[in-house]
Design an enzyme around this catalytic site. Structure first.
Site, PDB file in Angstrom:
ATOM      1  N   GLU A   1      -2.811  46.543  84.356  1.00  0.00           N
ATOM      2  CA  GLU A   1      -3.354  45.185  84.162  1.00  0.00           C
ATOM      3  C   GLU A   1      -4.284  44.709  85.281  1.00  0.00           C
ATOM      4  O   GLU A   1      -4.098  43.637  85.844  1.00  0.00           O
ATOM      5  CB  GLU A   1      -2.202  44.194  83.960  1.00  0.00           C
ATOM      6  CG  GLU A   1      -1.360  44.530  82.751  1.00  0.00           C
ATOM      7  CD  GLU A   1      -0.254  43.510  82.470  1.00  0.00           C
ATOM      8  OE1 GLU A   1      -0.107  42.556  83.244  1.00  0.00           O
ATOM      9  OE2 GLU A   1       0.455  43.693  81.471  1.00  0.00           O
TER      10      GLU A   1
ATOM     11  N   GLU B   1       3.104  50.500  74.829  1.00  0.00           N
ATOM     12  CA  GLU B   1       4.086  49.396  74.793  1.00  0.00           C
ATOM     13  C   GLU B   1       4.050  48.662  73.453  1.00  0.00           C
ATOM     14  O   GLU B   1       4.127  47.426  73.412  1.00  0.00           O
ATOM     15  CB  GLU B   1       3.813  48.382  75.922  1.00  0.00           C
ATOM     16  CG  GLU B   1       3.702  48.987  77.295  1.00  0.00           C
ATOM     17  CD  GLU B   1       3.477  47.948  78.405  1.00  0.00           C
ATOM     18  OE1 GLU B   1       3.637  46.741  78.151  1.00  0.00           O
ATOM     19  OE2 GLU B   1       3.137  48.363  79.521  1.00  0.00           O
TER      20      GLU B   1
HETATM   21  C1  XIL Z   1       8.039  43.319  81.098  1.00  0.00           C
HETATM   22  C2  XIL Z   1       9.484  43.676  80.825  1.00  0.00           C
HETATM   23  O1  XIL Z   1       9.688  43.845  79.456  1.00  0.00           O
HETATM   24  C3  XIL Z   1      10.395  42.611  81.358  1.00  0.00           C
HETATM   25  O2  XIL Z   1      11.749  42.989  81.220  1.00  0.00           O
HETATM   26  C4  XIL Z   1      10.057  42.373  82.816  1.00  0.00           C
HETATM   27  O3  XIL Z   1      10.831  41.363  83.342  1.00  0.00           O
HETATM   28  C5  XIL Z   1       8.605  42.012  82.994  1.00  0.00           C
HETATM   29  O4  XIL Z   1       7.827  43.043  82.457  1.00  0.00           O
HETATM   30  N1  XIL Z   1       3.162  44.478  80.244  1.00  0.00           N
HETATM   31  C6  XIL Z   1       3.738  45.481  80.983  1.00  0.00           C
HETATM   32  C7  XIL Z   1       5.215  45.580  81.048  1.00  0.00           C
HETATM   33  O5  XIL Z   1       3.027  46.358  81.488  1.00  0.00           O
HETATM   34  O6  XIL Z   1       5.635  46.114  82.271  1.00  0.00           O
HETATM   35  C8  XIL Z   1       5.853  44.242  80.803  1.00  0.00           C
HETATM   36  O7  XIL Z   1       7.255  44.430  80.765  1.00  0.00           O
HETATM   37  C9  XIL Z   1       5.349  43.617  79.536  1.00  0.00           C
HETATM   38  C10 XIL Z   1       3.877  43.378  79.613  1.00  0.00           C
END
Ligand code: XIL
Length: 362
Positions: free
Chosen positions: A157, A270
């Site tokens: 990100e 994801e």
């Molecule tokens: C999120 C997790 O799902 C949560 O449990 C944590 O507290 C915060 O991060 N983009 C990403 C992930 O790259 O790492 C994120 O995951 C969701 C958004």
């Protein structure tokens, strides 16, 4: 691992047979996502957390459905390095042991991110401007799991989500854009085998904001490549919206062609489909979630450089942590994953199964 080639007709026949049972409202049969994906040259997997492995009924579902695991939060620096140099790898190790025991591959996520850091880190970086605060962590983590990671999200990100270039993170403020190069070089030195990934969201949806993020993403990758940083793949987080900005299939297809033309692999890292803003009727919500996933996967799986599809969870059971404020205030629960809270397959599982089955053989 791709299975033996399946003749096209057999494949279509299989698809037709499978599809009808998957569309039926009550899912008599559980689709085998990892196996269907493997037959089309895709590794299917999911994020998971070590506490989920303590449920009696979830681990068997995880073992039969997923061929790759990624830590949902236990590889975040806030968890791994709560105090400087005091590493806690226990959550990662638990997940990796499960993956090994069930012959699953493992992904690392994330190494360098602006979020989920321990509170001491940003202050230390701003005060000391010491590159070791970045490279030391990459080396420690990638080095510990050297040779055991399929891929590593080296930078996560780095793009601004309002479409304005790079995100103004403390990494960017202190080191400039070359913080990304530093991370990629350190990761390559620590683990020569893992596929090194730039991972982000915002390239998936249509609309003018999507156009800007896609252009910025190509610019970011071109910069890394031109400067000789060892980036090998783009990770598309793929947090989709059933009732928000939809995927624009033509724009997505063109964008993925640009990624492939740069010699990069494409990983879906994801995937989930938010049903927020949808009707209270669960069947309608579930169908809208599945439909958006289908529109997306049809395009992404059509690109020959696409190698993985990971969902950000396999079941709605863990989608709303007990401490969730939204859940407490509204009682509203997400239905964005392939299996419901009772571990029964939902239309999204059917959409994944159909997309894998329909993929052109290599
Ligand atoms: C999120 C997790 O799902 C949560 O449990 C944590 O507290 C915060 O991060 N983009 C990403 C992930 O790259 O790492 C994120 O995951 C969701 C958004």
């Amino acid at each position: 691992m791709p299975g033996p080639p399946i003749p096209l007709l057999t494949r279509r026949a299989l698809l037709a047979a499978g599809a009808s049972s998957l569309i039926a409202p009550a899912f008599a049969q559980e689709p085998r996502l990892a196996a269907l994906a493997a037959a089309s040259g895709i590794v299917f997997g999911t994020a998971a957390a070590s506490y989920e492995l303590r449920d009696a009924d979830f681990p068997p579902l995880l073992a039969r459905q997923a061929a790759m695991l990624v830590p949902e939060y236990e590889m975040k620096r806030a968890v791994v390095e709560p105090r400087p140099g005091a590493y806690d790898f226990s959550g990662i190790d638990t997940l990796m042991a499960f993956a090994r025991a069930h012959n699953m591959a493992f992904r690392g996520h994330p190494l360098i991110w602006y979020a989920a850091n321990p509170p001491w880190l940003e202050d230390a970086v701003l005060a000391r401007r010491d590159e070791k605060l970045l490279t030391g962590y990459v080396t420690a983590l990638a080095g510990r799991y050297r040779g055991r990671m399929h891929s590593l999200d080296v930078v996560n990100e780095a793009l601004a989500d309002d479409g304005n270039g790079l995100r103004q993170s403390f990494w960017l403020k202190v080191f400039g854009p070359s913080y990304m190069d530093m991370a990629f070089h350190a990761a390559r030195a620590a683990d020569p085998a893992a596929l090194l990934v730039y991972n982000d969201y915002g390239c998936e949806p249509g609309g003018p904001l999507g156009d800007r993020v896609r252009a910025n993403c190509l610019g970011l990758l071109d910069g890394l490549i031109a400067r000789g940083a060892p980036v090998q793949a783009l990770g598309l987080q793929s947090h989709l919206f059933a009732f928000g900005q939809h995927v624009d299939q033509r724009k997505l297809r063109d964008f993925l062609a640009e990624i492939a033309a740069r010699g990069l692999a494409i990983l879906v890292t994801e995937l989930d489909v938010s049903d927020e803003g949808g009707p209270s009727d669960i069947a309608l919500r579930d169908q809208a979630v599945a439909d958006e996933a289908s529109r997306y996967l049809d395009v992404v799986l059509d690109n020959r450089r696409t190698a993985t599809v990971l969902t950000w969870g396999l079941t709605d059971r863990y989608a709303d942590p007990p401490q969730s404020l939204r859940l407490k205030m509204t009682g509203w629960r997400y239905r964005k994953f392939p299996f419901d809270a009772g571990l029964r397959p939902k239309p999204l599982a059917g959409a994944l199964a159909r997309a894998f089955s329909a993929r052109r053989p290599a």
